[in-house]
Write a protein that holds these residues in place. Structure first.
Motif, mmCIF file in Angstrom:
data_model
loop_
_atom_site.group_PDB
_atom_site.id
_atom_site.type_symbol
_atom_site.label_atom_id
_atom_site.label_comp_id
_atom_site.label_asym_id
_atom_site.label_seq_id
_atom_site.Cartn_x
_atom_site.Cartn_y
_atom_site.Cartn_z
ATOM 1 N N PHE A 232 0.680 -1.267 -0.018
ATOM 2 C CA PHE A 232 0.009 -0.092 -0.013
ATOM 3 C C PHE A 232 0.925 1.294 0.098
ATOM 4 C CE2 PHE A 232 -3.265 -3.131 1.231
ATOM 5 C CZ PHE A 232 -4.331 -2.559 0.496
ATOM 6 N N SER A 233 1.975 0.970 -0.095
ATOM 7 C CA SER A 233 2.958 2.346 -0.293
ATOM 8 C C SER A 233 2.868 2.926 -1.599
ATOM 9 C CB SER A 233 4.445 1.772 0.130
ATOM 10 O OG SER A 233 5.272 2.882 -0.558
ATOM 11 N N ILE A 234 2.728 4.504 -1.525
ATOM 12 C CA ILE A 234 2.545 5.236 -2.680
ATOM 13 C C ILE A 234 3.674 5.028 -3.712
ATOM 14 C CG2 ILE A 234 2.499 7.432 -3.783
ATOM 15 C CD1 ILE A 234 -0.510 6.230 -2.362
ATOM 16 N N THR A 235 5.035 4.894 -3.090
ATOM 17 C CA THR A 235 6.172 4.712 -3.896
ATOM 18 C C THR A 235 6.263 3.350 -4.513
ATOM 19 O OG1 THR A 235 7.457 4.398 -1.900
ATOM 20 C CG2 THR A 235 7.549 6.531 -2.508
ATOM 21 N N GLY B 61 -15.746 -7.398 -7.555
ATOM 22 C CA GLY B 61 -14.645 -8.266 -7.661
ATOM 23 C C GLY B 61 -13.406 -7.897 -6.980
ATOM 24 N N VAL B 62 -12.181 -8.452 -7.583
ATOM 25 C CA VAL B 62 -10.928 -8.317 -7.204
ATOM 26 C C VAL B 62 -10.272 -7.138 -8.138
ATOM 27 C CG1 VAL B 62 -8.476 -8.898 -6.896
ATOM 28 C CG2 VAL B 62 -10.559 -10.396 -6.246
ATOM 29 N N VAL B 63 -9.742 -5.880 -7.593
ATOM 30 C CA VAL B 63 -8.854 -5.147 -8.246
ATOM 31 C C VAL B 63 -7.559 -5.133 -7.640
ATOM 32 C CG1 VAL B 63 -8.542 -2.760 -8.395
ATOM 33 C CG2 VAL B 63 -10.817 -3.462 -8.423
ATOM 34 N N ARG B 64 -6.459 -5.147 -8.661
ATOM 35 C CA ARG B 64 -5.146 -5.632 -8.216
ATOM 36 C C ARG B 64 -4.385 -4.463 -8.621
ATOM 37 N NH1 ARG B 64 -3.219 -11.528 -9.902
ATOM 38 N NH2 ARG B 64 -1.235 -10.878 -8.792
ATOM 39 N N GLY B 65 -3.365 -3.645 -7.817
ATOM 40 C CA GLY B 65 -2.656 -2.492 -8.159
ATOM 41 C C GLY B 65 -2.932 -1.553 -7.177
ATOM 42 N N MET B 66 -2.117 -0.923 -6.312
ATOM 43 C CA MET B 66 -2.381 0.429 -5.861
ATOM 44 C C MET B 66 -2.596 1.365 -6.590
ATOM 45 S SD MET B 66 -2.894 1.706 -2.807
ATOM 46 C CE MET B 66 -2.750 3.316 -1.977
ATOM 47 N N ASP B 67 -1.772 1.496 -7.688
ATOM 48 C CA ASP B 67 -1.844 2.437 -8.536
ATOM 49 C C ASP B 67 -3.082 2.746 -9.351
ATOM 50 O OD1 ASP B 67 -1.268 0.114 -10.228
ATOM 51 O OD2 ASP B 67 -0.557 1.468 -11.883
ATOM 52 N N ARG B 68 -3.983 1.632 -9.244
ATOM 53 C CA ARG B 68 -5.425 1.708 -9.784
ATOM 54 C C ARG B 68 -5.996 2.860 -8.904
ATOM 55 N NH1 ARG B 68 -6.269 -2.854 -13.135
ATOM 56 N NH2 ARG B 68 -3.977 -3.259 -13.807
ATOM 57 N N LEU B 69 -5.826 3.055 -7.795
ATOM 58 C CA LEU B 69 -6.461 4.111 -6.807
ATOM 59 C C LEU B 69 -5.828 5.485 -7.053
ATOM 60 C CD1 LEU B 69 -6.675 1.829 -3.753
ATOM 61 C CD2 LEU B 69 -8.293 1.838 -5.605
ATOM 62 N N LEU B 70 -4.666 5.486 -7.669
ATOM 63 C CA LEU B 70 -4.248 7.035 -7.665
ATOM 64 C C LEU B 70 -5.014 8.005 -8.786
ATOM 65 C CD1 LEU B 70 -0.515 5.946 -7.151
ATOM 66 C CD2 LEU B 70 -2.084 6.449 -5.565
#
Length: 255
Positions: free
Chosen positions: A117-120, A246-255
Motif C-alpha cells: 500500500f506504499s505510494i512509492t 470483484g478483485v482489483v489488483r494494483g495500488m496505482d489503480r487508486l491513484l
C-alpha cells in the motif's frame, strides 16, 4: 461513516492503522481481531480471537493484516459475509485471487488485493509497466526481513502479474537449458524471473532490472522500518473499495 473490521490489529501495520482509523472522521473501527490478544481491550472495543467472531459484528469493510497462512481463508469468509475487503497480507497466489474474484463477484462486493500500500511502491509498478512496453528483457529482485516466510512477496507477485499484461520478457538462453543448477535462475511467476532475498537488516524492497544491448535500467523501492507509508495507502483503499465489484489488483489503480 465507514465501519471497519481489522484483522491483525496488534501487528506491525495493524497497530498504527487502528490508531489512524480512530483518528479519522469518516472511518470507524467496530471490530478487531488478534488471536493472541483475545479479550484485551482496545479503546471501546474488546479484541476477538477469530475472524468468525469479528464478522458477527456489523461492518462495511474487512481489512486483513494477518499472515500468508491465514489470509485466503479470512478474505473468503469476509466476502461470503458480504463485506468489502482490503488485503494487506501477502501470500495470495494468482489462483487464490481468481477464486476470491469469483466469490466476490457473486457476493457483489469489492476486494482490493494490492500487495503493497506504499505510494512509492505503486509508482514503481506504474513506471515498470511503462518501461516494459519499450524494454523486452527484465528480472525482479524481491528483498525482505529474515523472518518473512512467504516468497516471492506479494509486492513482487503483483509486479509480475502487471508485467504479464504487457508482454512476457525475452530470454536469450531458455531457463531450462541452464548449465548447472536451474534454481539459481529464480522462480517463474507469470513468466517473469523473481529472486527472493531474506536477510536481517531488510524490511521490504523490490527491484526490477531491465536490459538491452549496451544499456540497462534499474527501478527500485525500499521500505523503511516504520509502517507510515502503508497506513495512508490502506486508508485510501478502505475509502475506495466499495466502488468496485470483484478483485482489483494494483495500488496505482487508486491513484
Amino acid at each position: 461513516m465507514i465501519r471497519v473490521c481489522l484483522a491483525g490489529v496488534t501487528g506491525w501495520v495493524g497497530q498504527p492503522l487502528a490508531a489512524a482509523i480512530e483518528a479519522a472522521e469518516d472511518v470507524e473501527l467496530v471490530a478487531a481481531v488478534a488471536r493472541r490478544a483475545r479479550g484485551e481491550v482496545l479503546g471501546r472495543l474488546t479484541i476477538t480471537g477469530s475472524v468468525a467472531e469479528a464478522l458477527a459484528i456489523p461492518s462495511d469493510v474487512f481489512v486483513d493484516y494477518t499472515s500468508a497462512n491465514a489470509v485466503k481463508d479470512n478474505v473468503l469468509a469476509a466476502v461470503r459475509a458480504g463485506r468489502h475487503v482490503v488485503v494487506g497480507s501477502s501470500g495470495l497466489t494468482d489462483e487464490d485471487v481468481r477464486e476470491i474474484d469469483g466469490v466476490a463477484r457473486s457476493a457483489r462486493v469489492g476486494v482490493l488485493a494490492v500487495g503493497n500500500f506504499s505510494i512509492t511502491a505503486a509508482l514503481l509498478q506504474r513506471f515498470a509497466v511503462e518501461a516494459a512496453r519499450h524494454l523486452s528483457s527484465w528480472e525482479i529482485i524481491d528483498s525482505a526481513y529474515a523472518g518473512k516466510m512467504d516468497a516471492p512477496s506479494g509486492t513482487a507477485r503483483e509486479l509480475a502479474w502487471r508485467l504479464s499484461e504487457v508482454r512476457p520478457p525475452e530470454v536469450e538462453v531458455p531457463v531450462e537449458q541452464t548449465v548447472g543448477d536451474v534454481t539459481a535462475r529464480g522462480a517463474s511467476v507469470n513468466q517473469s524471473r523473481i529472486h527472493s532475498i531474506r536477510l536481517p537488516g531488510y524490511t521490504i524492497g523490490l527491484e526490477i532490472r531491465f536490459g538491452r544491448q549496451d544499456e540497462r535500467l534499474t527501478l527500485s523501492y525500499d521500505g523503511g522500518p516504520g509502517a507510515t507509508p502503508y497506513v495512508a495507502g490502506t486508508l485510501l483503499a478502505i475509502r475506495r473499495v466499495s466502488e468496485f465489484i470483484g478483485v482489483v489488483r494494483g495500488m496505482d489503480r487508486l491513484l
